[in-house]
Design an enzyme around this catalytic site. Structure first.
Site, PDB file in Angstrom:
ATOM      1  CG  ASN A 178     -36.681  38.187  60.926  1.00  0.00           C
ATOM      2  OD1 ASN A 178     -35.606  38.027  59.944  1.00  0.00           O
ATOM      3  ND2 ASN A 178     -38.088  37.914  60.376  1.00  0.00           N
ATOM      4  CB  ALA A 196     -43.476  32.069  55.574  1.00  0.00           C
ATOM      5  CB  CYS A 229     -27.997  57.947  78.155  1.00  0.00           C
ATOM      6  SG  CYS A 229     -28.432  57.042  79.672  1.00  0.00           S
ATOM      7  N   PRO A 236     -39.282  28.451  49.748  1.00  0.00           N
ATOM      8  CG  PRO A 236     -39.991  30.752  48.971  1.00  0.00           C
ATOM      9  CD  PRO A 236     -39.423  30.343  50.056  1.00  0.00           C
ATOM     10  N   GLY A 279     -37.775  30.463  55.883  1.00  0.00           N
ATOM     11  CA  GLY A 279     -37.484  32.053  55.098  1.00  0.00           C
ATOM     12  C   GLY A 279     -36.402  32.295  56.025  1.00  0.00           C
ATOM     13  CG  HIS A 283     -29.589  38.381  64.952  1.00  0.00           C
ATOM     14  ND1 HIS A 283     -30.035  37.543  63.542  1.00  0.00           N
ATOM     15  CD2 HIS A 283     -29.087  37.437  65.674  1.00  0.00           C
ATOM     16  CE1 HIS A 283     -28.852  36.699  63.255  1.00  0.00           C
ATOM     17  NE2 HIS A 283     -29.018  36.290  64.334  1.00  0.00           N
ATOM     18  CG  ASP A 332     -39.185  42.383  61.669  1.00  0.00           C
ATOM     19  OD1 ASP A 332     -39.852  41.055  62.480  1.00  0.00           O
ATOM     20  OD2 ASP A 332     -38.480  42.071  60.892  1.00  0.00           O
TER      21      ASP A 332
END
Length: 256
Positions: A106, A241, A157, A224, A197, A123, A108
């Protein structure tokens, strides 16, 4: 969930484990309200295919479109909160029962906001903006429109004036070498690997559970639904989870 419903074989292994790896995928964040990468989108972005935007070719062809899409995802990430599963992983680490390392697909920061200290992003991280030319980190505040827009010019930049890009791994790009090496090392040394997950469809991350198992680790899948990794796991627990991980931690601590 009552402790009696937690698989006893997993409780025993988890309680004895001293090196634990939690490999998390999109389903972990989905329980915090984050759409998975392949979920159908609505509104402005429903006519775009994520796979068409998550490439360097798309960035080169229309950086304003790609930047606007990732700002929308960045804003959604900021609005989400860690769920009970994220918090249980962090609590497990802080109890000092084991070394608990998170290896996540993930982008996040929900694991970090829950309190986990050892997190490796295979990632990339959506908030780790950097120059697309020289790689220099971009740490200026990012302005996110109140409503999604289709195109926005990326900032420049300060070092080389190249376009600033999201800090994620696009299709066809190499994984961050430091995160990948850390993930491989953690799985290579693990007593227990929890696969949480993730669909098991994206390589090379999907190969880590097999690596761990070949070196003697117990591999448990928490999901699940069955996945591409189910057949190689020592145990499959069909729970989300946010339900399973707090219940597992409660069952473990009740043994003391």
């Amino acid at each position: 969930m009552p402790a009696s419903e937690v698989p006893w074989a997993l409780v025993e292994v988890a309680a004895a484990a001293r090196r634990v790896v939690v490999l998390t995928g999109a389903g972990m964040s989905a329980e915090s309200g984050q759409p998975t990468f392949r979920d159908p989108h609505t509104g402005l972005w429903e006519r775009f295919c994520p796979e068409d935007l998550a490439t360097f070719a798309a960035w080169e062809g229309d950086p304003t479109l790609v930047w606007a899409w990732y700002l929308w995802r960045f804003e959604r990430t900021g609005l989400a909160d860690p769920n009970a599963g994220h918090r249980a992983i962090a609590d497990w680490e802080h109890l000092d029962l084991a070394t608990v390392t998170v290896v996540t697909q993930n982008v996040d920061d929900l694991h970090e906001r829950a309190g986990s200290g050892q997190v490796h992003h295979l990632h990339g991280s959506i908030g780790a903006f950097r120059c697309g030319e020289c790689g220099h980190p971009f740490t200026d505040p990012i302005e996110v429109p109140e409503e999604p827009v289709e195109r926005l010019p990326p900032p420049a930049c300060a070092r080389c004036f190249g376009l600033v890009r999201p800090g994620v791994v696009w299709f066809g790009e190499s994984l961050p070498p430091d995160a990948w090496s850390a993930g491989v090392e953690a799985c290579d040394q693990a007593d227990l690997v929890l696969v949480v997950g993730t669909s098991g469809m994206v390589y090379p991350a999907a190969g880590l559970p097999a690596l761990a198992r070949s070196n003697g680790a117990f591999v448990a899948e928490i999901n699940p639904l069955p996945t591409e990794l189910s057949s190689m796991a020592d145990l499959c627990w069909r729970e989300p989870a946010a339900v399973a991980l707090p219940a597992l931690l409660a069952a473990m601590t009740a043994l003391d």
